[in-house]
Write a protein that holds these residues in place. Structure first.
Motif, PDB file in Angstrom:
ATOM      1  N   ASP B 178       0.947  -1.476   0.257  1.00  0.00           N
ATOM      2  CA  ASP B 178      -0.152  -0.480  -0.009  1.00  0.00           C
ATOM      3  C   ASP B 178       1.310   1.443   0.040  1.00  0.00           C
ATOM      4  N   PHE B 179       2.213   1.081   0.203  1.00  0.00           N
ATOM      5  CA  PHE B 179       2.705   2.457   1.223  1.00  0.00           C
ATOM      6  C   PHE B 179       4.346   2.655   1.023  1.00  0.00           C
ATOM      7  N   ASN B 180       5.303   3.414   0.978  1.00  0.00           N
ATOM      8  CA  ASN B 180       5.996   2.657   0.846  1.00  0.00           C
ATOM      9  C   ASN B 180       7.109   4.099   1.773  1.00  0.00           C
ATOM     10  N   VAL B 181       7.301   3.686   3.238  1.00  0.00           N
ATOM     11  CA  VAL B 181       7.501   4.097   4.172  1.00  0.00           C
ATOM     12  C   VAL B 181       9.434   4.733   4.084  1.00  0.00           C
ATOM     13  N   LYS B 182       9.796   6.184   4.259  1.00  0.00           N
ATOM     14  CA  LYS B 182      11.144   6.209   4.536  1.00  0.00           C
ATOM     15  C   LYS B 182      11.628   6.363   5.388  1.00  0.00           C
ATOM     16  N   VAL B 183      12.608   5.865   6.179  1.00  0.00           N
ATOM     17  CA  VAL B 183      13.563   7.075   7.076  1.00  0.00           C
ATOM     18  C   VAL B 183      14.924   6.872   7.387  1.00  0.00           C
ATOM     19  N   THR B 184      15.337   7.799   8.309  1.00  0.00           N
ATOM     20  CA  THR B 184      17.010   7.403   8.456  1.00  0.00           C
ATOM     21  C   THR B 184      17.124   7.025   9.587  1.00  0.00           C
ATOM     22  N   GLY B 185      16.474   7.604  10.922  1.00  0.00           N
ATOM     23  CA  GLY B 185      16.788   6.022  12.032  1.00  0.00           C
ATOM     24  C   GLY B 185      15.806   6.761  13.190  1.00  0.00           C
ATOM     25  N   THR B 186      15.320   5.744  13.545  1.00  0.00           N
ATOM     26  CA  THR B 186      13.948   6.219  14.049  1.00  0.00           C
ATOM     27  C   THR B 186      13.150   4.591  14.289  1.00  0.00           C
ATOM     28  N   GLN B 187      12.103   4.735  14.986  1.00  0.00           N
ATOM     29  CA  GLN B 187      11.273   3.213  15.813  1.00  0.00           C
ATOM     30  C   GLN B 187       9.698   3.394  15.153  1.00  0.00           C
ATOM     31  N   LEU B 203       4.884   6.095  14.629  1.00  0.00           N
ATOM     32  CA  LEU B 203       5.714   5.882  15.374  1.00  0.00           C
ATOM     33  C   LEU B 203       6.317   6.357  16.585  1.00  0.00           C
ATOM     34  N   ALA B 204       7.890   5.842  17.098  1.00  0.00           N
ATOM     35  CA  ALA B 204       7.780   6.235  18.028  1.00  0.00           C
ATOM     36  C   ALA B 204       8.087   7.249  18.178  1.00  0.00           C
ATOM     37  N   GLU B 205       9.281   7.382  17.595  1.00  0.00           N
ATOM     38  CA  GLU B 205      10.483   7.907  17.576  1.00  0.00           C
ATOM     39  C   GLU B 205      11.184   8.590  16.364  1.00  0.00           C
ATOM     40  N   GLY B 206      11.711   9.996  16.471  1.00  0.00           N
ATOM     41  CA  GLY B 206      12.700  10.270  14.552  1.00  0.00           C
ATOM     42  C   GLY B 206      11.352  11.107  13.970  1.00  0.00           C
ATOM     43  N   ILE B 221       5.603  12.562   8.960  1.00  0.00           N
ATOM     44  CA  ILE B 221       4.928  11.567  10.399  1.00  0.00           C
ATOM     45  C   ILE B 221       5.914  12.206  11.459  1.00  0.00           C
ATOM     46  N   LYS B 222       5.006  12.605  12.807  1.00  0.00           N
ATOM     47  CA  LYS B 222       5.661  12.803  13.683  1.00  0.00           C
ATOM     48  C   LYS B 222       5.802  12.102  14.963  1.00  0.00           C
ATOM     49  N   PRO B 223       6.370  11.367  15.148  1.00  0.00           N
ATOM     50  CA  PRO B 223       6.480  11.355  17.108  1.00  0.00           C
ATOM     51  C   PRO B 223       4.591  11.147  17.886  1.00  0.00           C
ATOM     52  N   GLY B 224       4.758  10.050  17.688  1.00  0.00           N
ATOM     53  CA  GLY B 224       3.125   9.744  17.922  1.00  0.00           C
ATOM     54  C   GLY B 224       2.131   9.715  17.188  1.00  0.00           C
ATOM     55  N   GLU B 225       1.836   9.391  15.759  1.00  0.00           N
ATOM     56  CA  GLU B 225       1.346   9.832  14.901  1.00  0.00           C
ATOM     57  C   GLU B 225       1.226   8.777  14.501  1.00  0.00           C
ATOM     58  N   LYS B 226      -0.062   8.363  13.757  1.00  0.00           N
ATOM     59  CA  LYS B 226      -0.341   7.225  12.526  1.00  0.00           C
ATOM     60  C   LYS B 226      -1.262   7.217  11.686  1.00  0.00           C
ATOM     61  N   PHE B 227      -0.495   6.698  10.831  1.00  0.00           N
ATOM     62  CA  PHE B 227      -0.831   7.226   9.594  1.00  0.00           C
ATOM     63  C   PHE B 227      -1.887   5.381   9.110  1.00  0.00           C
ATOM     64  N   GLU B 228      -2.435   5.946   8.422  1.00  0.00           N
ATOM     65  CA  GLU B 228      -4.017   4.917   8.335  1.00  0.00           C
ATOM     66  C   GLU B 228      -5.107   4.675   6.984  1.00  0.00           C
ATOM     67  N   LEU B 229      -4.313   4.329   6.237  1.00  0.00           N
ATOM     68  CA  LEU B 229      -5.032   4.052   5.279  1.00  0.00           C
ATOM     69  C   LEU B 229      -6.046   3.196   4.618  1.00  0.00           C
ATOM     70  N   ASP B 242      -2.229   6.222  19.731  1.00  0.00           N
ATOM     71  CA  ASP B 242      -1.316   5.431  21.503  1.00  0.00           C
ATOM     72  C   ASP B 242      -0.265   4.107  21.124  1.00  0.00           C
ATOM     73  N   ILE B 243       0.649   4.546  21.660  1.00  0.00           N
ATOM     74  CA  ILE B 243       1.518   4.147  20.868  1.00  0.00           C
ATOM     75  C   ILE B 243       1.833   2.732  21.860  1.00  0.00           C
ATOM     76  N   GLU B 244       2.139   3.090  23.112  1.00  0.00           N
ATOM     77  CA  GLU B 244       1.787   2.019  23.729  1.00  0.00           C
ATOM     78  C   GLU B 244       0.946   0.490  23.423  1.00  0.00           C
ATOM     79  N   SER B 245      -0.139   0.713  23.315  1.00  0.00           N
ATOM     80  CA  SER B 245      -1.002  -0.452  22.822  1.00  0.00           C
ATOM     81  C   SER B 245      -0.547  -0.997  21.110  1.00  0.00           C
ATOM     82  N   GLU B 246      -0.508   0.404  20.776  1.00  0.00           N
ATOM     83  CA  GLU B 246       0.340  -0.040  18.584  1.00  0.00           C
ATOM     84  C   GLU B 246       1.743  -1.316  19.170  1.00  0.00           C
TER      85      GLU B 246
END
Lengths: 185, 329
Positions: B178-187, B203-206, B221-229, B242-246
């Motif tokens: 569905d999508f591609n995610v590009k990152v440099t260093g994150t969780q 996204l948890a961090e970065g 996408i910023k930390p603490g955000e969720k993208f849903e398609l 809700d990072i903890e439960s995700e």
């Protein structure tokens, strides 16, 4: 000719189940099975016809289990361990050519047979085998006496045994029919 | 002691009870009485042993097998050409909590390494660049054999949590259907099970950049955000998560807050490798909040459901249950 990986995937679990009949420690059992695969890898036996490989794997696992029990007896030399002696009797029983269901049938066939048991047996077999409950825990859950659970476990296993042997009987009949046909030609 | 019923119960106790040593002795004496007795006992015990539920460890064991063989080969200083691909794979895998088995697939374009995790289990892998990947049950991660610290592209189906080794010059890319995610260093967590209606990343961090497949739409996408398609309508929501439960699943915990019943059922099915059937529309309206560890059995979970909501269950076959809507009177 099967390749090594698919052979491993196909037989590892069955050999392990067989080993666990005799070997309580899971890590010892895993080692025993690993060593059998090391042997077929090194001696190249896995390149043979699958029937031959299967026979080889099971005879290797039988020997390994018996040796393991003998070794355990030496280790526990000063204790008179009846449980181990019963296991040894069992290992010798299979050594004499008797085949375990684990060798004869696929695990799926065994599970299917459980599914077709009458409810009162299936229930106790399921609670003990799938959920790992002991007899007294099953008794508590179903609110029946432990003796009743014990009886149902035994009878359930016996009914399963009947089901499994009926199936091989059908196959035998079928084979005889085949040979009859051949004779007529 | 000759009583048949007594012996039957004794055997059942030997197999699945707390059998005292005196009874072992009794059983042994009975067995020695005749070959017929032996036969009865061994065949019943054989059924018992063959119906044991045992989690299939063959993939882990096969990885271990090759690892041991590789160590051996290294020691004997022989050149085992056959092991070359295996060696590469093992280096990439590194030290694992549970080892995964990569198998190789040869396509026209070259070799592909695949990690797959069966239903009902989870695994962790460390990639050649140091990135740690937790794979959830029923997921598959693959990458080309030239994956390296400068070429960091992986393909995912199912769910994974990535802890990406930081390198701003060489982005790490996760490609999904569905999508591609590009990152440099994150969780971050990516969830794209094909049987789900939604695919998402959290996204948890970065920082991560996301591009929807087959379009030029890019998101940051910023930390603490969720993208849903929404897989069908291709509509998306970007909001707080809700990072903890995700991401609790990666530590063997199962946390859910306000999720609809059908989603809960899918999660439980994957988590326990069982099938849960239900036909009553009434169930669809419920939503659930809860938390439990992986140690709980499916029975305990279903009992909890039964206690807290108008639901009853029945076991139908070996790994199948039926959930029934039981409205309160």
């Amino acid at each position: 000719m099967p390749d090594f990986d698919s052979l491993f995937r196909k037989y590892q679990q069955r050999l392990l189940l067989y080993t666990l009949k005799f070997v309580e420690s899971e890590s010892d059992a895993l080692d025993i099975v690993q060593n059998i695969f090391v042997a077929v890898w090194e001696n190249g036996k896995y390149r043979q016809e699958e029937d031959l490989v299967q026979a080889y794997l099971f005879s290797a696992v039988k020997n390994s289990c018996l040796n393991y029990i003998k070794h355990q007896k030496v280790v526990r030399k000063f204790e008179h361990d009846v449980a181990l002696e019963i296991k040894e009797m069992e290992a010798l029983h299979y050594q004499s050519g008797e085949k375990s269901l684990i060798e004869k049938e696929s695990l799926k066939q065994i599970n299917d047979a459980i599914d077709s048991l009458p409810d009162i047996y299936r229930e106790v077999i399921f609670l003990s085998r799938f959920d790992g409950l002991k007899n007294h825990e099953i008794a508590e859950r179903l609110n029946i006496p432990v003796r009743t659970v014990e009886t149902r476990i035994f009878r359930g296993l016996n009914a399963l045994k009947e089901k499994m042997s009926q199936k091989s009987f059908v196959i035998l009949l079928f084979m005889r029919d085949l040979s009859v046909n051949v004779n007529f030609k | 002691m000759e009583d048949k019923a007594y012996i039957e119960d004794l055997i059942a106790r030997y197999l699945n009870g707390n059998c005292p040593p005196t009874e072992y002795q009794e059983l042994k004496l009975w067995l020695e009485e005749s070959a017929e007795h032996e036969k009865v006992f061994f065949s019943v015990k054989d059924i018992w042993d063959s119906s044991r539920t045992y989690h299939d460890k063959s993939e882990d064991q096969l990885t271990l097998f090759y690892k041991n063989q590789f160590e051996k080969a290294k020691k004997s200083k022989q050149l085992w050409i056959r092991y070359s691909t295996v060696a590469a794979a093992i280096l990439a895998v590194g030290l694992l909590i549970t080892t995964l088995l990569p198998y190789t697939k040869t396509a026209n374009t070259g070799q592909e390494l695949v990690f797959s995790v069966p239903l009902g289990s989870r695994s962790t892998a460390t990639l050649a660049d140091g990135t740690e990947v937790h794979l959830n049950s029923g997921s598959k991660l693959s990458y080309s054999s030239d994956f390296s610290s400068i070429n960091r592209v992986v393909y995912l189906t199912g769910e994974a949590f990535f802890d990406v080794e930081s390198d701003s010059e060489h982005p790490f890319i996760v490609k999904t259907a569905d999508f591609n995610v590009k990152v440099t260093g994150t969780q971050f967590n990516v969830c794209t099970y094909t049987e789900n209606n939604y695919s998402s990343t959290t996204l948890a961090e970065g920082k991560i950049e996301l591009q929807i497949g087959g379009s030029n739409q890019n998101f940051e996408i910023k930390p603490g955000e969720k993208f849903e398609l929404d897989r069908q309508t291709r509509k998306y929501i970007l909001g707080s998560a809700d990072i903890e439960s995700e991401i609790a699943w990666k530590d063997g915990e199962f946390i859910f807050r306000n999720i609809p019943f059908p989603e809960l059922v899918k999660k439980l099915e994957r988590w326990y490798d069982v099938r849960l059937n239900y036909s009553d529309e009434g169930l669809q309206r419920f939503s659930y909040t809860g938390r439990f560890k992986n140690q709980e059995t499916i029975w305990q979970v279903l009992d909890a459901l039964k206690l807290t909501s108008p639901i009853d269950y029945q076991k139908t076959t070996f790994r199948e249950f039926k959930l029934i809507y039981k409205p309160l009177k």
